[in-house]
Motif scaffolding. Structure first.
Motif, PDB file in Angstrom:
ATOM      1  N   CYS A  12       0.841  -1.208   0.000  1.00 14.70           N
ATOM      2  CA  CYS A  12       0.000   0.000   0.000  1.00 14.70           C
ATOM      3  C   CYS A  12       0.874   1.256   0.000  1.00 14.70           C
ATOM      4  O   CYS A  12       0.587   2.235  -0.704  1.00 14.70           O
ATOM      5  N   TYR A  13       1.953   1.177   0.777  1.00 11.85           N
ATOM      6  CA  TYR A  13       2.851   2.340   0.880  1.00 11.85           C
ATOM      7  C   TYR A  13       3.433   2.724  -0.474  1.00 11.85           C
ATOM      8  O   TYR A  13       3.591   3.908  -0.775  1.00 11.85           O
ATOM      9  N   LYS A  14       3.776   1.742  -1.316  1.00 11.83           N
ATOM     10  CA  LYS A  14       4.397   2.123  -2.595  1.00 11.83           C
ATOM     11  C   LYS A  14       3.437   2.962  -3.431  1.00 11.83           C
ATOM     12  O   LYS A  14       3.862   3.879  -4.130  1.00 11.83           O
ATOM     13  N   VAL A  15       2.135   2.702  -3.309  1.00 16.70           N
ATOM     14  CA  VAL A  15       1.146   3.520  -4.033  1.00 16.70           C
ATOM     15  C   VAL A  15       1.039   4.912  -3.386  1.00 16.70           C
ATOM     16  O   VAL A  15       1.056   5.941  -4.082  1.00 16.70           O
ATOM     17  N   ARG A  16       0.975   4.930  -2.054  1.00 18.44           N
ATOM     18  CA  ARG A  16       0.909   6.243  -1.364  1.00 18.44           C
ATOM     19  C   ARG A  16       2.140   7.082  -1.704  1.00 18.44           C
ATOM     20  O   ARG A  16       2.056   8.284  -1.927  1.00 18.44           O
ATOM     21  N   LEU A  17       3.313   6.426  -1.709  1.00 19.37           N
ATOM     22  CA  LEU A  17       4.562   7.139  -1.989  1.00 19.37           C
ATOM     23  C   LEU A  17       4.559   7.696  -3.414  1.00 19.37           C
ATOM     24  O   LEU A  17       4.874   8.878  -3.626  1.00 19.37           O
ATOM     25  N   PHE A  18       4.192   6.866  -4.374  1.00 18.97           N
ATOM     26  CA  PHE A  18       4.195   7.323  -5.767  1.00 18.97           C
ATOM     27  C   PHE A  18       3.240   8.515  -5.938  1.00 18.97           C
ATOM     28  O   PHE A  18       3.568   9.497  -6.629  1.00 18.97           O
ATOM     29  N   CYS A  19       2.085   8.436  -5.309  1.00 15.83           N
ATOM     30  CA  CYS A  19       1.112   9.537  -5.422  1.00 15.83           C
ATOM     31  C   CYS A  19       1.659  10.798  -4.751  1.00 15.83           C
ATOM     32  O   CYS A  19       1.509  11.908  -5.287  1.00 15.83           O
ATOM     33  N   ALA A  20       2.317  10.633  -3.616  1.00 13.70           N
ATOM     34  CA  ALA A  20       2.884  11.807  -2.931  1.00 13.70           C
ATOM     35  C   ALA A  20       3.965  12.457  -3.799  1.00 13.70           C
ATOM     36  O   ALA A  20       4.032  13.683  -3.913  1.00 13.70           O
ATOM     37  N   LEU A  21       4.798  11.641  -4.424  1.00 16.48           N
ATOM     38  CA  LEU A  21       5.892  12.179  -5.243  1.00 16.48           C
ATOM     39  C   LEU A  21       5.364  12.918  -6.476  1.00 16.48           C
ATOM     40  O   LEU A  21       6.061  13.753  -7.049  1.00 16.48           O
ATOM     41  N   ASN A  22       4.138  12.592  -6.886  1.00 20.83           N
ATOM     42  CA  ASN A  22       3.587  13.180  -8.104  1.00 20.83           C
ATOM     43  C   ASN A  22       2.341  14.033  -7.857  1.00 20.83           C
ATOM     44  O   ASN A  22       1.622  14.358  -8.809  1.00 20.83           O
ATOM     45  N   ASN A  23       2.123  14.376  -6.587  1.00 19.22           N
ATOM     46  CA  ASN A  23       0.971  15.224  -6.239  1.00 19.22           C
ATOM     47  C   ASN A  23      -0.351  14.680  -6.777  1.00 19.22           C
ATOM     48  O   ASN A  23      -1.185  15.440  -7.274  1.00 19.22           O
ATOM     49  N   ILE A  24      -0.515  13.380  -6.706  1.00 14.77           N
ATOM     50  CA  ILE A  24      -1.773  12.764  -7.135  1.00 14.77           C
ATOM     51  C   ILE A  24      -2.648  12.604  -5.888  1.00 14.77           C
ATOM     52  O   ILE A  24      -2.248  11.919  -4.945  1.00 14.77           O
ATOM     53  N   PRO A  25      -3.821  13.256  -5.871  1.00 12.81           N
ATOM     54  CA  PRO A  25      -4.652  13.171  -4.665  1.00 12.81           C
ATOM     55  C   PRO A  25      -5.290  11.787  -4.516  1.00 12.81           C
ATOM     56  O   PRO A  25      -5.707  11.178  -5.505  1.00 12.81           O
ATOM     57  N   ARG A  63      -6.463  -3.928  -8.809  1.00 13.85           N
ATOM     58  CA  ARG A  63      -5.789  -4.560  -7.680  1.00 13.85           C
ATOM     59  C   ARG A  63      -4.335  -4.821  -8.067  1.00 13.85           C
ATOM     60  O   ARG A  63      -3.999  -4.821  -9.260  1.00 13.85           O
ATOM     61  N   ASP A  64      -3.504  -5.023  -7.074  1.00 13.22           N
ATOM     62  CA  ASP A  64      -2.061  -5.289  -7.205  1.00 13.22           C
ATOM     63  C   ASP A  64      -1.302  -3.952  -7.306  1.00 13.22           C
ATOM     64  O   ASP A  64      -1.545  -3.158  -8.223  1.00 13.22           O
ATOM     65  N   SER A  65      -0.375  -3.783  -6.371  1.00 12.82           N
ATOM     66  CA  SER A  65       0.325  -2.489  -6.288  1.00 12.82           C
ATOM     67  C   SER A  65       1.106  -2.176  -7.564  1.00 12.82           C
ATOM     68  O   SER A  65       1.159  -1.021  -7.992  1.00 12.82           O
ATOM     69  N   GLN A  66       1.696  -3.202  -8.201  1.00  7.55           N
ATOM     70  CA  GLN A  66       2.448  -2.944  -9.431  1.00  7.55           C
ATOM     71  C   GLN A  66       1.505  -2.446 -10.538  1.00  7.55           C
ATOM     72  O   GLN A  66       1.817  -1.480 -11.254  1.00  7.55           O
ATOM     73  N   ALA A  67       0.364  -3.114 -10.662  1.00  6.76           N
ATOM     74  CA  ALA A  67      -0.617  -2.713 -11.683  1.00  6.76           C
ATOM     75  C   ALA A  67      -1.114  -1.293 -11.410  1.00  6.76           C
ATOM     76  O   ALA A  67      -1.308  -0.494 -12.343  1.00  6.76           O
ATOM     77  N   ILE A  68      -1.281  -0.977 -10.134  1.00  9.59           N
ATOM     78  CA  ILE A  68      -1.765   0.375  -9.785  1.00  9.59           C
ATOM     79  C   ILE A  68      -0.711   1.421 -10.168  1.00  9.59           C
ATOM     80  O   ILE A  68      -1.034   2.475 -10.733  1.00  9.59           O
ATOM     81  N   LEU A  69       0.564   1.119  -9.908  1.00 10.15           N
ATOM     82  CA  LEU A  69       1.627   2.069 -10.269  1.00 10.15           C
ATOM     83  C   LEU A  69       1.620   2.330 -11.775  1.00 10.15           C
ATOM     84  O   LEU A  69       1.697   3.481 -12.222  1.00 10.15           O
ATOM     85  N   VAL A  70       1.529   1.263 -12.558  1.00  4.52           N
ATOM     86  CA  VAL A  70       1.529   1.429 -14.022  1.00  4.52           C
ATOM     87  C   VAL A  70       0.294   2.212 -14.455  1.00  4.52           C
ATOM     88  O   VAL A  70       0.378   3.144 -15.276  1.00  4.52           O
ATOM     89  N   TYR A  71      -0.846   1.867 -13.883  1.00  8.89           N
ATOM     90  CA  TYR A  71      -2.094   2.560 -14.236  1.00  8.89           C
ATOM     91  C   TYR A  71      -1.959   4.066 -13.993  1.00  8.89           C
ATOM     92  O   TYR A  71      -2.293   4.887 -14.864  1.00  8.89           O
ATOM     93  N   THR A 152      12.559   5.514 -11.509  1.00 17.04           N
ATOM     94  CA  THR A 152      11.400   5.030 -12.275  1.00 17.04           C
ATOM     95  C   THR A 152      10.491   4.211 -11.349  1.00 17.04           C
ATOM     96  O   THR A 152      10.805   4.006 -10.172  1.00 17.04           O
ATOM     97  N   LEU A 153       9.427   3.677 -11.930  1.00 16.86           N
ATOM     98  CA  LEU A 153       8.534   2.800 -11.157  1.00 16.86           C
ATOM     99  C   LEU A 153       9.292   1.607 -10.574  1.00 16.86           C
ATOM    100  O   LEU A 153       8.900   1.065  -9.536  1.00 16.86           O
ATOM    101  N   ALA A 154      10.381   1.192 -11.225  1.00 18.99           N
ATOM    102  CA  ALA A 154      11.162   0.054 -10.724  1.00 18.99           C
ATOM    103  C   ALA A 154      11.637   0.327  -9.293  1.00 18.99           C
ATOM    104  O   ALA A 154      11.525  -0.525  -8.403  1.00 18.99           O
ATOM    105  N   ASP A 155      12.136   1.529  -9.062  1.00 19.64           N
ATOM    106  CA  ASP A 155      12.649   1.883  -7.736  1.00 19.64           C
ATOM    107  C   ASP A 155      11.526   1.949  -6.704  1.00 19.64           C
ATOM    108  O   ASP A 155      11.677   1.472  -5.572  1.00 19.64           O
ATOM    109  N   ILE A 156      10.398   2.529  -7.094  1.00 17.99           N
ATOM    110  CA  ILE A 156       9.295   2.680  -6.131  1.00 17.99           C
ATOM    111  C   ILE A 156       8.722   1.310  -5.755  1.00 17.99           C
ATOM    112  O   ILE A 156       8.381   1.055  -4.607  1.00 17.99           O
TER     113      ILE A 156
END
Ligand SMILES: N[C@@H](CCC(=O)N[C@@H](CS)C(=O)NCC(=O)O)C(=O)O
Length: 198
Positions: A12-25, A63-71, A152-156
């Motif tokens: 869950c954190y990887k999605v929260r982190l990616f959104c925070a880094l990109n100002n996605i609410p 569903r799936d954090s990787q799929a969410i990051l790509v989406y 990139t998404l790989a690191d997150i």
């Protein structure tokens, strides 16, 4: 966009982190994992696997954090994180799979054992965690990031359970390049943390 979330989950954190880094609410919807809410009929209707995280974008459930990051990277056209080309995507995809497989069965499992008392072979999970760290350490010998010369998404996708490896009894002391990479991620503009990551 709603994120069905568990604060202590690295996925869950990887999605929260990616959104925070990109100002996605994100509207965070906490799911009571310890009470088994993720296995109740209401949540199973959202994600039949009974896993967290799940994203609800106006009724579209991913569903799936990787799929969410790509989406999210594609939805917001964040090409630095997920480039358009076949080669860049394939190179990043290797690490998304690494996160969902080797990292999940290594540092993630060791932490599940130590922190949440999940019964599993913790010695095997720690061996797998060290094998994961051998791979990141070798990759980061001459590179700041897992793919190319930018984050990139790989690191997150790989960062959370590597940064949390100590909670599964695996120290990063012998992996200086991986530790430096963790510090680099923590320096990113907009970085947020989670419990267990200093
Ligand atoms: N591949 C999935 C794994 C998700 C996952 O296993 N989430 C954990 C919490 S970190 C969970 O919900 N476990 C409950 C279960 O598997 O029954 C992802 O990356 O999102």
């Amino acid at each position: 966009m709603k994120l069905y979330d568990l604060e202590l989950s690295g996925n869950c954190y990887k999605v929260r982190l990616f959104c925070a880094l990109n100002n996605i609410p994100l509207d965070i919807v906490p799911v009571d994992y310890l009470a088994g809410e993720h296995k109740g009929s209401e949540y199973l209707a959202i994600n039949p696997l009974g896993q967290l995280p799940s994203l609800d974008d106006n009724g579209l459930i991913i569903r799936d954090s990787q799929a969410i990051l790509v989406y999210l990277a594609v939805k917001y056209d964040l090409i630095n994180w997920w480039p358009h080309g076949a080669i860049g995507q394939a190179l990043i995809m290797q690490w998304l799979s690494f996160s969902a497989n080797e990292i999940a069965r290594g540092p993630n499992d060791a932490r599940l054992h130590d922190l949440f008392e999940v019964p599993l072979d913790v010695a095997e999970a720690r061996d797998k965690a060290r094998a994961v760290l051998d791979v990141t350490e070798a990759t980061l010998q001459d590179s700041n990031w897992l793919v190319g010369d930018k984050v990139t998404l790989a690191d997150i996708a790989c960062f959370p359970y590597i940064a949390l490896a100590h909670q599964g009894g695996v120290a990063l002391d012998a992996y200086p390049k991986t530790r430096a990479w963790c510090e680099r991620i923590k320096m990113l503009n907009g970085f947020i943390t989670m419990p267990g990551i200093e």
